[in-house]
Structures are given as structure tokens and as C-alpha cells.
Scaffold this motif. Structure first.
Motif, PDB file in Angstrom:
ATOM      1  N   PHE A 130       0.813  -1.208   0.000  1.00  0.00           N
ATOM      2  CA  PHE A 130       0.000   0.000   0.000  1.00  0.00           C
ATOM      3  C   PHE A 130       0.852   1.265   0.000  1.00  0.00           C
ATOM      4  O   PHE A 130       1.828   1.374   0.736  1.00  0.00           O
ATOM      5  CB  PHE A 130      -0.921   0.021   1.231  1.00  0.00           C
ATOM      6  N   ALA A 131       0.402   2.240  -0.821  1.00  0.00           N
ATOM      7  CA  ALA A 131       1.003   3.566  -0.881  1.00  0.00           C
ATOM      8  C   ALA A 131      -0.108   4.571  -1.131  1.00  0.00           C
ATOM      9  O   ALA A 131      -1.210   4.209  -1.545  1.00  0.00           O
ATOM     10  CB  ALA A 131       2.041   3.633  -1.995  1.00  0.00           C
ATOM     11  N   GLY A 132       0.186   5.868  -0.862  1.00  0.00           N
ATOM     12  CA  GLY A 132      -0.776   6.906  -1.194  1.00  0.00           C
ATOM     13  C   GLY A 132      -1.177   7.768  -0.023  1.00  0.00           C
ATOM     14  O   GLY A 132      -0.461   7.874   0.973  1.00  0.00           O
ATOM     15  N   VAL A 133      -2.342   8.386  -0.155  1.00  0.00           N
ATOM     16  CA  VAL A 133      -2.856   9.318   0.847  1.00  0.00           C
ATOM     17  C   VAL A 133      -4.342   9.032   1.121  1.00  0.00           C
ATOM     18  O   VAL A 133      -5.007   8.425   0.292  1.00  0.00           O
ATOM     19  CB  VAL A 133      -2.704  10.778   0.365  1.00  0.00           C
ATOM     20  N   ASN A 134      -4.779   9.480   2.272  1.00  0.00           N
ATOM     21  CA  ASN A 134      -4.041   9.816   3.468  1.00  0.00           C
ATOM     22  C   ASN A 134      -3.799   8.517   4.240  1.00  0.00           C
ATOM     23  O   ASN A 134      -4.694   7.669   4.345  1.00  0.00           O
ATOM     24  CB  ASN A 134      -4.850  10.775   4.327  1.00  0.00           C
ATOM     25  N   ILE A 135      -2.598   8.397   4.823  1.00  0.00           N
ATOM     26  CA  ILE A 135      -2.231   7.142   5.472  1.00  0.00           C
ATOM     27  C   ILE A 135      -3.200   6.774   6.591  1.00  0.00           C
ATOM     28  O   ILE A 135      -3.441   5.587   6.853  1.00  0.00           O
ATOM     29  CB  ILE A 135      -0.788   7.216   6.015  1.00  0.00           C
ATOM     30  N   ASP A 136      -3.785   7.769   7.250  1.00  0.00           N
ATOM     31  CA  ASP A 136      -4.663   7.516   8.381  1.00  0.00           C
ATOM     32  C   ASP A 136      -6.138   7.460   7.991  1.00  0.00           C
ATOM     33  O   ASP A 136      -6.994   7.268   8.843  1.00  0.00           O
ATOM     34  CB  ASP A 136      -4.463   8.605   9.440  1.00  0.00           C
ATOM     35  N   ARG A 137      -6.430   7.598   6.719  1.00  0.00           N
ATOM     36  CA  ARG A 137      -7.818   7.612   6.262  1.00  0.00           C
ATOM     37  C   ARG A 137      -8.016   6.484   5.254  1.00  0.00           C
ATOM     38  O   ARG A 137      -8.207   5.329   5.630  1.00  0.00           O
ATOM     39  CB  ARG A 137      -8.163   8.993   5.692  1.00  0.00           C
ATOM     40  N   CYS A 138      -7.968   6.792   3.969  1.00  0.00           N
ATOM     41  CA  CYS A 138      -8.278   5.785   2.952  1.00  0.00           C
ATOM     42  C   CYS A 138      -7.230   4.679   2.868  1.00  0.00           C
ATOM     43  O   CYS A 138      -7.576   3.525   2.615  1.00  0.00           O
ATOM     44  CB  CYS A 138      -8.470   6.444   1.600  1.00  0.00           C
ATOM     45  N   VAL A 139      -5.961   5.003   3.060  1.00  0.00           N
ATOM     46  CA  VAL A 139      -4.937   3.960   3.011  1.00  0.00           C
ATOM     47  C   VAL A 139      -5.157   2.964   4.143  1.00  0.00           C
ATOM     48  O   VAL A 139      -5.194   1.746   3.923  1.00  0.00           O
ATOM     49  CB  VAL A 139      -3.528   4.569   3.081  1.00  0.00           C
ATOM     50  N   PHE A 140      -5.322   3.465   5.349  1.00  0.00           N
ATOM     51  CA  PHE A 140      -5.499   2.580   6.505  1.00  0.00           C
ATOM     52  C   PHE A 140      -6.816   1.813   6.427  1.00  0.00           C
ATOM     53  O   PHE A 140      -6.868   0.614   6.722  1.00  0.00           O
ATOM     54  CB  PHE A 140      -5.424   3.399   7.793  1.00  0.00           C
TER      55      PHE A 140
END
Length: 263
Positions: free
Chosen positions: A196-206
Motif C-alpha cells: 500500500f502507498a498513497g494518501v491519506n495514510i490515516d484515512r483511505c490507506v489505513f
């Protein structure tokens, strides 16, 4: 019918379909070819990890105009400083090139909602618009409708390298596994491990990482290929939780070394 065996077919966008039926000796064969194992090992936390590249995919989340461009929704309407979100662009492009060279699918998973937002529940629409007090999903702003599939805001930022053979998937929730075809595509291509990569790490990525883990995928978060507009302590909490509960975290340098080293 003639004696014909064809194990790999290509779709119009270059995606391989190695699970197609074949015709052989006047019969239709449902026997699928098994991919040759291609293991690599790299440093990660909480432990070193070995994966099979034949069953991996690199997932790039929300690196799109409405989140990263100064005229996009995040910056123009929500007043966010989007400069931190651009920090992983170079790393994401490097990883994408390395994964493509290793014949690992690169998936761009962007918000891309219906123009009428008919499939979005109230908790998504109203959290995204502060209960309708400002522009949210599918509402029109100066740059166009927010995060609508096919529109400018839903497209990957120009600086993100997207190749014809990459797989493009629209998502409609914080998790990329909800109300779309993402899971079906991964299972179709025999994918079991997700980077996994991208934004936001604490929202959609997580959210996508968690949902993937819940559905049985092995998940690896590439730390320096992610970013967020949230405070640093939020990222530290996400990394802690991924290592504790869901999978592993890794640095791009270790991953790139493993991907590009002689086999």
C-alpha cells in the motif's frame, strides 16, 4: 475445431487474463496454469518478510487532483495544506516502475463517485460536507464536480506516472473494498499480498489496508510512500497498529533493493 492452446490473452488495456479457458484436442480445458513462484525477501517491521511476486499487487491510493492539486477540493474548498501529500510522489513512481519491471500489477485506487452520489450513505455525504454546509462528494466547485468518476478531480495527479497496463479502479468509500470491483479483480488475478502507498495514510490507506486484512489478504504498508495532512503522531499510531494487528511496514529502499537485485 483445430488443436489450439492459448494460456495468455490480453484485454484492450493490456491487462493479462491468464485464467482464460483454452481449447485443446477438441475439448475446452478449464485447467489453469499455475504461476511460477518468484520469492523476494526484504527488511520490514516487526519482522523481515518474504513474498511471492507472482501473487502481489502494488496499490496506489487517492493520488488524485482533488486531494493533491492546489485547485482541488482539499485545498480550494477545505483549506488544507496539501504540500505534505506530494512528498511521496517520487517514491511512488520509483516503486511503480520497479513493480512493473517485476511484472507485478500496479493498481490506482481513486475516489470516483457517481455524479448523483446515489450510492453514498448519509454518513459519507454529511461527514464530507459538514452536513451540507460546504461542498462535498459530487458537488460542483470551481474545478468541477468533487471526486466524480471521469472528471478532473478523480483523475490521478499529472505527476503520478500511470501506464496503459496499470489497473484503474474507482472507490466510493474510505475503504477501497466497498461497493466496487476491487476485490473481484484481485482474486481474478490470483493476488494474495498487497503493498500500500498513497494518501491519506490515516484515512483511505489505513481503511483499505484494514479491510483487505479482514478479507484475508496479506498487507504491507510502504511507510515513505504514504503521507497525510494529519499531525505526525497520527502516522505513528497507524504504523504501530499495522505492525501490531494487521501486517507489516517497510521502507521503499529495502523494497526497491529486493525488487531490483539479480534473481
Amino acid at each position: 475445431m483445430s488443436d489450439l492452446t492459448q494460456t495468455t490473452l490480453a484485454s484492450s488495456n493490456g491487462a493479462r487474463h491468464e485464467d482464460r479457458w483454452t481449447r485443446e484436442h477438441e475439448a475446452v480445458s478449464l485447467v489453469r496454469r499455475r504461476s511460477r513462484e518468484r520469492p523476494i525477501r526484504f527488511g520490514a517491521l516487526p519482522e523481515t518478510v518474504e513474498v511471492d511476486l507472482a501473487t502481489c499487487a502494488f496499490v496506489v491510493i487517492d493520488m488524485q487532483n482533488d486531494f493533491l492539486h492546489p485547485e482541488g477540493w482539499f485545498a480550494a474548498e477545505r483549506g488544507a495544506d496539501v504540500s505534505p501529500l506530494k512528498t511521496p510522489i517520487v517514491t511512488i513512481n520509483e516503486l511503480s516502475r520497479a513493480f512493473r519491471q517485476a511484472e507485478v500489477p500496479v493498481v490506482h485506487l481513486n475516489w470516483g463517485v457517481r455524479p448523483d452520489a446515489a450510492n453514498l450513505p448519509a454518513n459519507v455525504l454529511d461527514k464530507g460536507s459538514d452536513c451540507g454546509t460546504r461542498a462535498g462528494y459530487a458537488d460542483r466547485i470551481g474545478s468541477g464536480p468533487v471526486l466524480v468518476s471521469g472528471e478532473w478531480g478523480a483523475l490521478s495527479l499529472e505527476a503520478i506516472q500511470v501506464e496503459p497496463d496499470d489497473i484503474m479502479v474507482n472507490k466510493h468509500r474510505l475503504s477501497g473494498f466497498r461497493d466496487n470491483e476491487f476485490d473481484q479483480i484481485l482474486r481474478r488475478f490470483g493476488i494474495t499480498t498487497l503493498f500500500f502507498a498513497g494518501v491519506n495514510i490515516d484515512r483511505c490507506v489505513f481503511a483499505t489496508l484494514m479491510d483487505g486484512a479482514f478479507q484475508g489478504y496479506d498487507v504491507i504498508l510502504v511507510e515513505d510512500a504514504c503521507a497525510t495532512v494529519s499531525p505526525e503522531y497520527v502516522t505513528e499510531a497507524i504504523l504501530y497498529l499495522v505492525r501490531l494487528l494487521y501486517g507489516f511496514t517497510a521502507e521503499s529502499t529495502d523494497l526497491l533493493k529486493a525488487l531490483t537485485s539479480p534473481k
